[in-house]
Scaffold this motif. Structure first.
Motif, PDB file in Angstrom:
ATOM      1  N   ASP A   4       2.632  -5.169  -6.277  1.00 22.54           N
ATOM      2  CA  ASP A   4       1.794  -4.079  -6.789  1.00 22.54           C
ATOM      3  C   ASP A   4       2.708  -2.924  -7.217  1.00 22.54           C
ATOM      4  O   ASP A   4       2.557  -2.391  -8.303  1.00 22.54           O
ATOM      5  CB  ASP A   4       0.828  -3.582  -5.690  1.00 22.54           C
ATOM      6  CG  ASP A   4      -0.229  -4.628  -5.356  1.00 22.54           C
ATOM      7  OD1 ASP A   4      -0.710  -5.290  -6.291  1.00 22.54           O
ATOM      8  OD2 ASP A   4      -0.553  -4.798  -4.168  1.00 22.54           O
ATOM      9  N   TYR A  26      -1.001  -2.501  -0.008  1.00 20.87           N
ATOM     10  CA  TYR A  26      -0.455  -2.912  -1.303  1.00 20.87           C
ATOM     11  C   TYR A  26       0.853  -3.676  -1.104  1.00 20.87           C
ATOM     12  O   TYR A  26       1.627  -3.365  -0.188  1.00 20.87           O
ATOM     13  CB  TYR A  26      -0.218  -1.688  -2.202  1.00 20.87           C
ATOM     14  CG  TYR A  26      -1.510  -1.001  -2.543  1.00 20.87           C
ATOM     15  CD1 TYR A  26      -2.434  -1.612  -3.383  1.00 20.87           C
ATOM     16  CD2 TYR A  26      -1.840   0.229  -1.984  1.00 20.87           C
ATOM     17  CE1 TYR A  26      -3.650  -1.008  -3.664  1.00 20.87           C
ATOM     18  CE2 TYR A  26      -3.050   0.843  -2.267  1.00 20.87           C
ATOM     19  CZ  TYR A  26      -3.948   0.215  -3.113  1.00 20.87           C
ATOM     20  OH  TYR A  26      -5.148   0.805  -3.381  1.00 20.87           O
ATOM     21  N   THR A  28       4.293  -4.156  -1.536  1.00 15.02           N
ATOM     22  CA  THR A  28       5.281  -3.130  -1.894  1.00 15.02           C
ATOM     23  C   THR A  28       6.703  -3.616  -1.617  1.00 15.02           C
ATOM     24  O   THR A  28       6.970  -4.196  -0.563  1.00 15.02           O
ATOM     25  CB  THR A  28       5.024  -1.870  -1.024  1.00 15.02           C
ATOM     26  OG1 THR A  28       3.657  -1.525  -1.124  1.00 15.02           O
ATOM     27  CG2 THR A  28       5.865  -0.710  -1.461  1.00 15.02           C
ATOM     28  N   SER A 257      -2.194   4.265  -5.717  1.00 19.22           N
ATOM     29  CA  SER A 257      -3.352   3.623  -5.045  1.00 19.22           C
ATOM     30  C   SER A 257      -4.580   3.777  -5.930  1.00 19.22           C
ATOM     31  O   SER A 257      -5.346   2.829  -6.119  1.00 19.22           O
ATOM     32  CB  SER A 257      -3.697   4.307  -3.724  1.00 19.22           C
ATOM     33  OG  SER A 257      -2.641   4.242  -2.854  1.00 19.22           O
ATOM     34  N   ILE A 260      -4.358   1.579  -9.063  1.00 21.82           N
ATOM     35  CA  ILE A 260      -4.583   0.144  -8.821  1.00 21.82           C
ATOM     36  C   ILE A 260      -6.066  -0.111  -8.526  1.00 21.82           C
ATOM     37  O   ILE A 260      -6.676  -1.030  -9.061  1.00 21.82           O
ATOM     38  CB  ILE A 260      -3.704  -0.362  -7.647  1.00 21.82           C
ATOM     39  CG1 ILE A 260      -2.224  -0.228  -8.008  1.00 21.82           C
ATOM     40  CG2 ILE A 260      -4.049  -1.804  -7.293  1.00 21.82           C
ATOM     41  CD1 ILE A 260      -1.265  -0.363  -6.832  1.00 21.82           C
TER      42      ILE A 260
END
Ligand code: FAD
Length: 336
Positions: A4, A26, A28, A257, A260
């Motif tokens: 992401d 997420y 990461t 955030s 997304i």
């Protein structure tokens, strides 16, 4: 595999962004070679301590105030309501990175060579592989990579070294036009450094660069955000950067955030930090103090005028109400 978010740089900006994003679920990745010593005086400012928890794992000493001097005139400011912390910067960065990893962030110890933004993803070329992500945060500090992607290019040049001297409880600053020298007390010794806008001071020690011109023009694109030093988020007045790095990393994580989950535009990032960070006032104060006469009167007033002393304390600890900056400028101008 596609992430992401990929974060480039594991300083205070990158690690907090990775911690927040991975804690929110997420996928990461944080990339940093983790092989360079960070050159930093290591003061966690009052602004930082008011907002964030400070952990004893990296604290070396509490700082009770600041001693300023100019041409032998000495003024002292004892903090009334606040405290600052002298930290071990390597331990601080390691602590923050460990929190990101404990929250689920993946770590690659690697150097990023280039970032290529496509319509549907970001392609990140490291020394060893290519990584794909929906979004990227460039938190690579003052580096060639940050510069390539719109990062800051104007710096103050710093040299600093450890000196084996009995540490006190005050941060000491010797001012001169275009720079200053500092002494920061550590647990058993002090760190002493000098900054200049004209090139590295000709003294022995380790060298580092501090962005001085405030934020770069654009801190977002379609798929990337610039955070921390890479974006020029350092106070032009006193070189404070750790707070702004951490806070911009948080804002970057929050923005991504929302991008997304809700397709929100990345321009939100710039709107938020502009509403919070007041670099313009800091730059204005710094410009006023580049004049020798004002600088001399400034330190003298700190020494002799209790009311002025408190105003400077508010500036240094960033307890200035944005509506009162006009009053502060008029006080400084009156010194001429
Ligand atoms: C001498 C000096 C003294 C300072 N003293 C203070 C102070 O007392 N208090 C304060 O608040 N601020 C201070 N600062 C400023 C502060 O150090 C910075 O503002 C802060 O570190 C910025 O954090 P950051 O996360 O943006 O970048 P950084 O902490 O610089 O982290 C960037 C990371 O990116 C990594 N990186 C770079 N290039 C790549 C690449 N190509 N690929 C992958 N990773 C990469 C680096 O390895 C690094 O770990 C000082 C600065 C200097 C130079």
């Amino acid at each position: 595999m596609k992430y992401d978010v990929v974060i480039i740089g594991a300083g205070p900006a990158g690690s907090i962004a990775a911690e927040k994003l991975s804690a929110s679920g997420y996928k990461t990745l944080i990339i940093d070679p983790c092989n360079k010593k960070k050159i930093c005086a290591g003061v966690l400012t009052a602004q930082y301590a008011r907002k964030y928890e400070v952990n004893e794992n990296y604290v070396e000493r509490k700082i009770k105030g600041v001693r300023l001097s100019f041409k032998g005139i000495k003024g002292e400011i004892s903090y009334r309501n606040t405290v600052e912390y002298s930290i071990n910067r390597d331990s601080f960065d390691a602590f923050n990175l460990a929190r990101a990893v404990n929250n689920g962030s993946e770590l690659k110890k690697n150097l990023v060579l280039s970032i290529n933004e496509k319509d549907s993803c970001v392609m990140i070329q490291t020394e060893k592989d290519i990584v794909l992500a929906d979004y990227a945060i460039i938190a690579a500090g003052v580096s060639e990579l940050s510069q390539l992607y719109g990062g800051t290019k104007q710096y103050a040049y710093c040299t600093q070294q450890v000196k084996y001297r009995e540490p006190g409880d005050f941060f000491e600053m010797d001012l001169f036009p275009g720079g200053y020298s500092w002494i920061v007390p550590k647990k058993d010794n002090v760190v002493s450094g000098t900054s200049s806008d004209k090139g590295y001071p000709d003294i022995p020690g380790e060298r580092g660069l501090i962005p001085i011109n405030g934020p770069v023009k654009r801190t977002f694109s379609n798929r990337t955000l610039l955070a921390g030093d890479a974006a020029g988020f350092v106070s032009p007045f006193d070189g404070e950067g750790i707070y702004y790095a951490r806070r911009s990393g948080e804002i970057a994580a929050q923005t991504l955030s929302r991008a997304i989950s809700g397709n929100n535009p990345l321009s939100e990032y710039e709107n938020i930090w502009k509403s919070e960070f007041d670099f313009l006032s800091m730059a204005k104060i710094s410009r006023l103090l580049s004049n020798n006469t004002i600088l001399e009167a400034f330190v003298r007033e700190i020494k002799d005028n209790e009311r002025f002393n408190k105003v400077v304390e508010d500036i240094l600890t960033k307890e200035i109400d944005k509506n009162k900056t006009g009053y502060i400028f008029s006080l400084i101008r009156k010194l001429i």
